[in-house]
Motif scaffolding. Structure first.
Motif, PDB file in Angstrom:
ATOM      1  N   ARG A 512       0.833  -1.208   0.000  1.00  0.00           N
ATOM      2  CA  ARG A 512       0.000   0.000   0.000  1.00  0.00           C
ATOM      3  C   ARG A 512       0.861   1.249   0.000  1.00  0.00           C
ATOM      4  N   HIS A 513       1.934   1.232   0.773  1.00  0.00           N
ATOM      5  CA  HIS A 513       2.832   2.393   0.830  1.00  0.00           C
ATOM      6  C   HIS A 513       3.493   2.626  -0.529  1.00  0.00           C
ATOM      7  N   GLU A 514       3.915   1.542  -1.155  1.00  0.00           N
ATOM      8  CA  GLU A 514       4.555   1.675  -2.467  1.00  0.00           C
ATOM      9  C   GLU A 514       3.584   2.226  -3.507  1.00  0.00           C
ATOM     10  N   SER A 515       2.324   1.797  -3.442  1.00  0.00           N
ATOM     11  CA  SER A 515       1.348   2.297  -4.420  1.00  0.00           C
ATOM     12  C   SER A 515       1.100   3.792  -4.230  1.00  0.00           C
ATOM     13  N   TRP A 516       1.053   4.253  -2.964  1.00  0.00           N
ATOM     14  CA  TRP A 516       0.885   5.692  -2.729  1.00  0.00           C
ATOM     15  C   TRP A 516       2.131   6.464  -3.152  1.00  0.00           C
ATOM     16  N   THR A 517       3.290   5.876  -2.949  1.00  0.00           N
ATOM     17  CA  THR A 517       4.531   6.539  -3.364  1.00  0.00           C
ATOM     18  C   THR A 517       4.513   6.813  -4.865  1.00  0.00           C
ATOM     19  N   LYS A 518       4.028   5.849  -5.625  1.00  0.00           N
ATOM     20  CA  LYS A 518       3.958   6.024  -7.080  1.00  0.00           C
ATOM     21  C   LYS A 518       2.935   7.087  -7.473  1.00  0.00           C
ATOM     22  N   ALA A 519       1.894   7.244  -6.661  1.00  0.00           N
ATOM     23  CA  ALA A 519       0.828   8.197  -7.006  1.00  0.00           C
ATOM     24  C   ALA A 519       1.187   9.637  -6.648  1.00  0.00           C
ATOM     25  N   LEU A 520       2.095   9.825  -5.693  1.00  0.00           N
ATOM     26  CA  LEU A 520       2.431  11.178  -5.240  1.00  0.00           C
ATOM     27  C   LEU A 520       3.510  11.802  -6.121  1.00  0.00           C
ATOM     28  N   PRO A 521       3.529  13.139  -6.211  1.00  0.00           N
ATOM     29  CA  PRO A 521       4.569  13.804  -7.018  1.00  0.00           C
ATOM     30  C   PRO A 521       5.938  13.655  -6.374  1.00  0.00           C
ATOM     31  N   LYS A 522       6.981  13.821  -7.177  1.00  0.00           N
ATOM     32  CA  LYS A 522       8.333  13.679  -6.657  1.00  0.00           C
ATOM     33  C   LYS A 522       8.728  14.847  -5.772  1.00  0.00           C
ATOM     34  N   GLU A 523       8.366  16.058  -6.169  1.00  0.00           N
ATOM     35  CA  GLU A 523       8.791  17.245  -5.457  1.00  0.00           C
ATOM     36  C   GLU A 523       7.745  17.676  -4.437  1.00  0.00           C
ATOM     37  N   THR A 524       8.221  18.091  -3.261  1.00  0.00           N
ATOM     38  CA  THR A 524       7.305  18.520  -2.207  1.00  0.00           C
ATOM     39  C   THR A 524       6.516  19.759  -2.601  1.00  0.00           C
ATOM     40  N   ALA A 525       7.102  20.594  -3.438  1.00  0.00           N
ATOM     41  CA  ALA A 525       6.417  21.823  -3.840  1.00  0.00           C
ATOM     42  C   ALA A 525       5.167  21.540  -4.656  1.00  0.00           C
ATOM     43  N   GLU A 526       5.104  20.351  -5.237  1.00  0.00           N
ATOM     44  CA  GLU A 526       3.964  19.999  -6.085  1.00  0.00           C
ATOM     45  C   GLU A 526       2.873  19.246  -5.314  1.00  0.00           C
ATOM     46  N   LEU A 527       3.151  18.925  -4.048  1.00  0.00           N
ATOM     47  CA  LEU A 527       2.231  18.063  -3.309  1.00  0.00           C
ATOM     48  C   LEU A 527       0.882  18.722  -3.053  1.00  0.00           C
ATOM     49  N   TRP A 528       0.867  20.007  -2.639  1.00  0.00           N
ATOM     50  CA  TRP A 528      -0.403  20.675  -2.323  1.00  0.00           C
ATOM     51  C   TRP A 528      -1.335  20.683  -3.528  1.00  0.00           C
ATOM     52  N   ALA A 529      -0.802  21.061  -4.664  1.00  0.00           N
ATOM     53  CA  ALA A 529      -1.632  21.126  -5.872  1.00  0.00           C
ATOM     54  C   ALA A 529      -2.156  19.735  -6.243  1.00  0.00           C
ATOM     55  N   ALA A 530      -1.312  18.711  -6.047  1.00  0.00           N
ATOM     56  CA  ALA A 530      -1.738  17.354  -6.388  1.00  0.00           C
ATOM     57  C   ALA A 530      -2.887  16.909  -5.488  1.00  0.00           C
TER      58      ALA A 530
END
Length: 696
Positions: A512-530
């Motif tokens: 489950r953790h690996e699947s979420w890792t793939k779904a999240l953006p690489k850069e922290t600056a992009e996380l809020w928008a995602a």
């Protein structure tokens, strides 16, 4: 001296089949043993081995009619009759017969059946072995005696046991079940060693014999055996112990040293291939402790692009899946071959979709990989973990410093008026000078309160902000992109429970953790928008996963947390936690071998009843634990610390009182309540009362 009268045997002669008839005096009325069809085939193959006992049929005046009735040999007659009906025997074919005169016909029939001595099973085993040694195959023997090939293999295996054990069995000093247990090992010396040991113990049941013969061996279902492959182990001259008489999950690999060497060699070869990718370090082991990656940052790679050939292969596999699914969509049950083929195709698709990742070379030079064996026996490679000492120095960002200052001030807003606040403002300059630090702190303190008030009235945004902050903590260890002072602690386990890293729960969390890792953006600056662009269900699912990582229900003697543990009980009730369904089983390693005999007996009593507990009560502690593991398998029994309040217990059908566990846990200062024993003496000493063996 008296003269002993000589007896006269009944005459015998061949009588045409059509002159024979069944007699009502035959005492055999219940069908048993070999069927008429099988007996007919046996007669057709090797002829009639035993003649019929007949009597002449006479008319009312006592004159012979030329017909003969059969009081003894009716099954043989019916088999001959079947051959005649199938045109395989002539109606007038001569049949060897013994012609009886005088006496009672029923007595002839009864004597022939009662006085027949049955063949001892050992004689049958040896006869099968003699046929095998004279060149007959197992298939030919099976066909000749109308049994399966498996039965022939079992009897040949029994005949190959040590002569000392066969002699004991022939003397009726050993049961057939005990003899079957000895066939697990083909080593006569080992068999005799175990037989001698058996004389020193009370319990001589087959499971004890099997355990003695296989102690120290590696189960074929063990992940190490599956990793190297049983066939490869056999090719390396390894010995496999098999049980032909009950399920053995593939048997036991006897040469543990060979298994360990093959595992080490295969892991080393795999690690060398991984090291060639340029990683700074590689750690190799069959197992790693659960949480071995805690505190390490994982690099984020990009899936390697699919080639044209790979895409064409994937399309072909998917097309076959679609075709089979459409063809059998109306079927209630898939044919075995179709079901197996769909399984192969789905596994192939899963492997194709699991694309390898490409990492930044600079990151690879600082990171490493873990190489181990997964719970299914497959190679497990965990790439791209950076140790704290290998991280590049992080330069302070002025914006981060400013936000940190504002956050610190917000914690003590009511104390902002201090001695510093009485300091005079700097003289006003004609130019546009920067805002002073003190004023900046005051202004941002006001802004912080404004944000708190506004956020408190908008639950949706508050949820998003909390999710953003916690996700940064869970997936971006060095991310400083949130103004929320929320923390997320994920406990590492100082004491590793057996099999913790390979448990079903650990594997599910990892995937489950690996699947979420793939779904999240690489850069922290992009996380809020995602996160802002996700739907509510996706956000909720991620939030649940992140929050779950912070759960700590570990009870440790040095860390008393009665209220926290009581809350863990409430939480288990809220999520309907069933540890048996989650995959936990009471085994020698996980529980039974680490508690007293009284607790073992209590567990067996709860799951299987008092009688089962009494049966194993006289055993030594180790034997009792092993037998209890077998008895408790698939019962759903759980020790008290793993039970959930309000959930029905499979072993008893009773429901635990919803508040009992949580309240008693808190009342005991964090010690989970455990039910007292059911009258069994809490001691590890074995009882002196003997248990009858199977041979007694």
């Amino acid at each position: 001296m008296a003269i002993v009268a000589k007896i006269t045997l009944s005459p015998s002669r061949d009588i045409p089949f059509n002159k024979l008839m069944l007699s009502q005096a035959n005492v055999r009325h219940v069908k048993a043993g070999v069927s008429i069809e099988e007996l007919a085939e046996d007669i057709a193959r090797r002829g009639l081995l035993q003649g019929l006992s007949v009597r002449a049929v006479v008319d009312a005046d006592g004159v012979e009619t030329g017909m003969f009735e059969i009081p003894a040999g009716g099954r043989r007659y019916r088999a001959l009759e079947l051959l005649v009906k199938r045109k395989r025997l002539a109606k007038t074919a001569p049949v060897p017969c013994v012609i009886r005169e005088g006496g009672i016909a029923e007595e002839d029939s009864l004597a022939e059946n009662v006085q027949r001595a049955p063949l001892h099973p050992l004689d049958q085993f040896r006869a099968f072995l003699a046929l095998r040694e004279k060149g007959q195959s197992e298939e030919e023997i099976a066909a000749a005696f109308f049994v399966s090939v498996g039965v022939v293999k079992q009897r040949l295996k029994l005949a190959s046991v040590s002569q000392k054990l066969l002699d004991t069995y022939a003397e009726d000093s050993m049961s057939l079940d005990q003899l079957m247990a000895f066939t697990v090992s083909g080593d006569h010396e080992r068999q005799e060693q175990v037989f001698d040991r058996l004389q020193q113990v009370y319990d001589k049941q087959p499971y004890v014999i099997r355990r003695m013969l296989t102690e120290g061996a590696v189960r074929a279902c063990d992940k190490r055996a599956r990793f190297i492959g049983v066939d490869a182990y056999v090719e390396a001259d390894g010995t496999v112990l098999r049980d032909l008489f009950q399920g053995d999950d593939g048997g036991w690999l006897q040469d543990v040293t060979l298994v360990d060497r093959m595992v080490a060699d295969k892991l080393k070869a795999a690690s060398e291939a991984i090291a060639a990718e340029g990683w700074k370090w590689i750690e190799v082991a069959p197992d790693f402790a659960y949480g071995h990656t805690f505190g390490l940052r994982q690099l984020r790679g990009d899936p390697v692009p699919v080639t044209a050939e790979e895409q064409a292969e994937r399309d072909a596999v998917q097309a076959e899946v679609n075709r089979l699914s459409e063809e059998y969509q109306e079927a209630d049950e898939l044919p075995d071959e179709v079901d197996a083929r769909l399984g192969e195709l789905e596994a192939a698709l899963e492997e194709m979709n699991a694309r390898p990742l490409a990492f930044d070379p600079a990151g690879v030079a600082r990171a490493g990989a873990f190489v181990s064996i997964g719970p299914e026996g497959r190679l497990r490679i965990e790439r791209g973990y950076v140790r704290p000492e290998d991280e590049l120095p992080v330069e302070a960002d002025p914006e981060d410093i400013g936000e940190a200052s504002a956050a610190a001030a917000a914690h003590d807003v009511d104390q902002t008026v201090s001695a510093d606040a009485q300091a005079p403002e700097p003289e006003e300059d004609d130019g546009l000078s920067p805002i002073s630090d003190r004023l900046m702190t005051e202004l941002t303190a006001h802004r912080t309160l404004g944000l708190r008030q506004a956020l408190g009235e908008q639950p949706d945004v508050a949820f998003l902000a909390a999710l953003h902050a916690l996700t940064l903590k869970a997936f971006y260890p060095y991310g400083l992109d949130s103004c929320l002072e929320l923390d997320l602690k994920s406990v590492s386990f100082g004491t590793q429970a057996p099999g913790l890293n390979d448990s079903a729960a650990a594997e599910a969390i990892r995937m489950r953790h690996e699947s979420w890792t793939k779904a999240l953006p690489k850069e922290t600056a992009e996380l809020w928008a995602a996160l802002e662009g996700w739907d509510a269900d996706s956000r909720s699912a991620l939030f649940a996963h992140v929050v779950s990582l912070s759960v700590n229900a570990v009870q440790e003697a040095w860390n008393r947390r009665p209220r926290a543990l009581a809350h863990a009980d409430r939480l288990a009730q809220a999520v309907d936690l069933d540890m048996a369904a989650a995959g936990w089983r009471p085994t020698v390693d996980t529980f039974l071998g680490r508690v007293t005999k009284a607790r073992i007996l209590q567990a067996v009593t709860e799951a299987k009843g008092q009688h089962a507990a009494e049966r194993i009560a006289p055993l030594k502690k180790g034997d009792m634990a092993t037998e209890a593991e077998t008895l408790l398998a698939d019962t759903g029994w759980l020790p008290e610390p793993l039970r959930t309040a309000g959930m029905k217990r499979p072993e008893t059908g009773e429901t635990t009182a919803p508040d009992s566990i949580a309240e008693e846990t808190a009342a005991n200062d964090g010690e989970t309540a455990v039910v007292e024993g059911d009258g069994f003496d809490d001691t590890d000493e074995a009882s002196d009362a003997p248990v009858p063996s199977a041979a007694e």
